[in-house]
Design an enzyme around this catalytic site. Structure first.
Site, PDB file in Angstrom:
ATOM      1  CD  GLU A  98      65.011  -5.093  35.133  1.00 27.85           C
ATOM      2  OE1 GLU A  98      64.047  -5.474  35.839  1.00 27.85           O
ATOM      3  OE2 GLU A  98      66.174  -5.538  35.287  1.00 27.85           O
ATOM      4  CD  GLU A 124      42.860 -12.899  19.381  1.00 23.91           C
ATOM      5  OE1 GLU A 124      41.767 -12.425  19.071  1.00 23.91           O
ATOM      6  OE2 GLU A 124      43.801 -12.197  19.784  1.00 23.91           O
ATOM      7  CG  ASP A 133      44.065 -10.425  23.257  1.00 25.11           C
ATOM      8  OD1 ASP A 133      43.112 -10.849  22.587  1.00 25.11           O
ATOM      9  OD2 ASP A 133      44.439  -9.240  23.248  1.00 25.11           O
ATOM     10  N   GLY A 148      68.662   1.368  37.095  1.00 19.26           N
ATOM     11  CA  GLY A 148      67.342   1.990  37.177  1.00 19.26           C
ATOM     12  C   GLY A 148      66.452   1.449  38.278  1.00 19.26           C
ATOM     13  CE  LYS A 149      66.314  -3.913  38.045  1.00 20.57           C
ATOM     14  NZ  LYS A 149      67.472  -4.769  38.181  1.00 20.57           N
ATOM     15  CD  GLU A 156      75.358  -1.982  39.974  1.00 16.86           C
ATOM     16  OE1 GLU A 156      76.416  -1.758  39.377  1.00 16.86           O
ATOM     17  OE2 GLU A 156      75.021  -3.115  40.381  1.00 16.86           O
ATOM     18  CE  LYS A 190      47.352   7.272  43.616  1.00 17.20           C
ATOM     19  NZ  LYS A 190      46.921   6.866  42.289  1.00 17.20           N
ATOM     20  NE  ARG A 197      64.142  -8.002  36.806  1.00 21.21           N
ATOM     21  CZ  ARG A 197      65.197  -8.716  37.211  1.00 21.21           C
ATOM     22  NH1 ARG A 197      64.993  -9.806  37.935  1.00 21.21           N
ATOM     23  NH2 ARG A 197      66.422  -8.350  36.909  1.00 21.21           N
TER      24      ARG A 197
END
Length: 689
Positions: free
Chosen positions: A318, A397, A342, A105-106, A103, A128, A321
């Site tokens: 996400e 910053e 930064d 997009g996992k 579910e 990869k 997360r």
């Protein structure tokens, strides 16, 4: 019908208004921001069981070895059609190991252990992710959660390397207590050596940590640690957010560095870049799943035109997360003590600060031009960090001067501990570029050093790391230029240029240290007036490392005057450590005399006296002090071993008289030589802070 914001209560907003009543007209803006922050916290509780679990997502995403030595892989790639894992372990077969779609997009994959019960993917082997897009493309990607990436010397693209050492380094030293008077040594591991090469974590541990400790700094801010494919980006074009840069060594060697710093009582901050990400696709986050969004806003909003980089979508669950877990990862895995965030100005505004000058008018900080999604992300980040790690230090910053940036989230602020006082280095460079010594404006200098928001702490610094880069100049270079190459020997008399440069270099740094903030920062090498610019290997310099280094050998050569500047920097920090002016309330300024070129102020019950006049020394100069008694010199920029002229007798005792001056109860007469700074302390009282 009442506005929705009217029902929102910011627990300690009254404290903020007490400090700054002029924020009252913007109460609705504060309430709206706080409501968005609260909603996110409640959603985290409802959906993820709270932020503690949510921010540990690095324990489930990427790759993990389970108790039976099987390997669990998980990615978020919502636009992908299919995902496969390939690598050394399967002979680079592109299709043999598909992920299973879940579910939201996992994608998940489990690799069982080998028959001998060892993991299917060996430590230090390459991997990869193969992404198949809906358009039929096949893309080769590095996991966004990759914890170690390396690059072969002849290659351009980084490789994902499975990091699972059989005997990982275990840190043993506890985190030091959070310093109240923070003195930061900003450092870049790769340039921390006189040798023309990329220096290592091990070199930093062995050679730099003892120097930093000797210099009296109690905090190190490490730049360029998060992996960045382009070395010359100074570490600001991040490609792998969870990977410590492999160009300096292994993750274990960075852990050893931080552990050694902790053993010396030094806290370590990470220069974290959550404001943008590299455009790289094959070894970066960009287009991970084939879409132009995923972790980022779609174009054009998702691109920073000036930086040529991608901009995060902070409203995405996400992305939250990923980024919040990233903060937690560096705190937990490496045991950093906090962060310097930064590019905060770019995050806070839709215009990213481009082509915008901030006058300080409050309307500039509220309204539709403020990016409240990223602002709420920063509130979340600070709230979570300070809840989980009460001694965590966060520094922003920000050049804009956003009100309440450094006030607690419960007051409606963003929750940072400090902001960088970015106007100070700009002011010193402007003075050195544009003004003759006799035209220096004491009032304007004092104003720049003290012009900060009440009870919002600032980190003062006399020069920034950007000024060290090729095309700009450090303070030492502005002051002494080419004579630094020929006339820095203490075996010959000082030329007028070197004399002026040595004295002003010390005075500028001490004045910034004493007056400019509640913390102080120095960039590696500037403590001794490093004579050359910083230029990373690139096509324009034939990939040379000649200028991508810091020449500490100059400090170690006793007859060169660099060691004198080093000694002054060390003793300035040690004097502060004794008297604690950085932890004290702002200074009481009693003199800023334009004709005499004299500045006098008290802070932490210590008296600072500066005579910037190029030629005039003052005998019997009356200065104001509050506490009566006997004063003695504790720091003197004119001492011979600091490259001064030795005109002050340190045995002299200065006694106050009950003669009020400049709003102080007492005063005394002192001798102030030209181009000299002195710090006096009352001998009849104990100093503690």
């Amino acid at each position: 019908m009442a506005d929705q914001e009217d029902n929102v209560t910011i627990p300690e907003f009254s404290c903020l208004l007490q400090m700054d009543p002029y924020l009252k007209p913007y109460e609705k803006d504060f309430k709206r921001r706080y409501e968005l922050f609260q909603k996110k916290l409640l959603q985290l509780q409802d959906v993820e069981g709270g932020f503690d679990q949510f921010t540990c997502s690095y324990n489930t995403f990427g790759v993990h070895r389970l108790s039976d030595n099987s390997l669990f892989f998980k990615e978020w790639a919502p636009a992908a059609e299919a995902l496969f894992l390939t690598g050394d372990f399967n002979g680079w077969d592109k299709f043999s190991h598909p992920y299973t779609k879940k579910e939201y997009g996992k994608w998940e994959l489990v690799l069982p252990s080998k028959p001998n019960k060892s993991p299917a993917v060996e430590h230090n082997s390459k991997l990869k992710v193969v992404v198949h897009t809906r358009e039929g493309e096949r893309l080769y990607r590095i996991s966004p959660w990759a914890k170690y990436v390396t690059k072969d010397e002849k290659c351009v693209i980084y490789d994902w390397v499975h990091w699972d050492p059989p005997q990982p380094y275990i840190q043993i030293h506890p985190r030091p207590k959070k310093p109240t008077n923070i003195r930061i040594y900003e450092a870049h591991v790769g340039i921390a050596s006189p040798e023309a090469k990329i220096a290592s974590y091990a070199n930093f541990t062995t050679n730099m940590l003892p120097r930093i400790k000797d210099l009296g700094y109690n905090c190190i801010q490490l730049m360029a640690i998060m992996e960045h494919a382009y070395y010359a980006s100074f570490g600001y074009q991040i490609t792998s957010f969870f990977a410590a840069s492999s160009r300096y060594g292994t993750p274990d060697e960075l852990k050893q560095l931080i552990d050694a710093a902790h053993s010396m009582g030094i806290v370590v901050l990470l220069d974290i870049v959550h404001s943008h990400a590299s455009m790289n696709t094959e070894d970066g986050l960009n287009k991970f799943d084939g879409s132009d969004s995923c972790f980022f806003h779609s174009l054009p909003r998702g691109e920073h035109k000036q930086w040529g980089s991608r901009l995060f979508n902070y409203s995405s669950w996400e992305v939250l997360r990923f980024l919040l877990s990233n903060l937690r990862w560096w705190m937990e895995e490496y045991r950093f003590d906090g962060f310097r965030f930064d590019g905060v100005t770019s995050m806070l505004y839709h215009h990213h600060g481009i082509g915008t000058t901030f006058s300080g008018d409050y309307s500039e900080y509220f309204g539709l031009h403020v990016d409240e999604e990223s602002l709420v992300y920063l509130m979340l980040a600070n709230n979570i960090l300070h809840t989980l790690y009460p001694d965590c230090i966060t520094i922003a910053e920000d050049v804009s001067g956003m009100p309440a940036l450094c006030r607690g989230v419960k007051e409606g602020g963003l929750g940072f501990d400090y902001r960088l006082a970015m106007a100070i280095p700009d002011k010193w460079i402007q003075i050195l570029k544009e003004l003759k010594d006799e035209d220096w404006d004491m009032g304007n200098i004092v104003h720049t050093l003290t012009n900060r928001r009440y009870r919002e702490k600032s980190i003062a610094y006399a020069e920034s790391h950007d000024q060290a880069l090729v095309g700009d100049k450090t303070l030492a270079f502005w002051l002494m230029d080419k004579e630094m190459y020929t006339n820095m020997s203490s075996l010959i008399p000082m030329t007028p240029v070197i004399d002026r440069g040595m004295q002003l270099h010390k005075m500028i740094r001490l004045l910034t240290h004493g007056l400019g903030g509640e913390g102080y920062l120095n960039f590696i090498g500037n403590e001794f007036g490093h004579p050359e610019w910083l230029d990373f290997p690139r096509e324009g310099n034939n990939q040379s490392y000649h200028y991508a280094r810091r020449q500490f050998n100059l400090v170690d050569t006793e007859h060169l005057r660099y060691s004198q500047l080093y000694a002054f920097d060390r003793d300035m920090n040690r004097t502060e450590d004794k008297y604690g002016w950085l932890a004290a309330p702002p200074a009481y300024i009693s003199v800023k005399h334009e004709e005499d070129k004299v500045i006098v102020f008290e802070r932490a019950k210590v008296l600072f006296i500066f005579n910037f006049h190029p030629t005039k020394s003052y005998q019997g100069y009356r200065v104001a002090v509050e506490l009566p008694g006997k004063y003695k010199i504790k720091l003197d920029s004119d001492e011979l071993h600091y490259g001064g002229h030795g005109r002050l007798d340190h045995n002299t005792e200065f006694f106050t008289e009950a003669q009020p001056l400049s709003g102080r109860s007492n005063s005394m007469q002192v001798y102030i030589p030209c181009r000299t700074a002195i710090v006096l302390a009352n001998e009849e009282r104990e100093y503690c802070y």
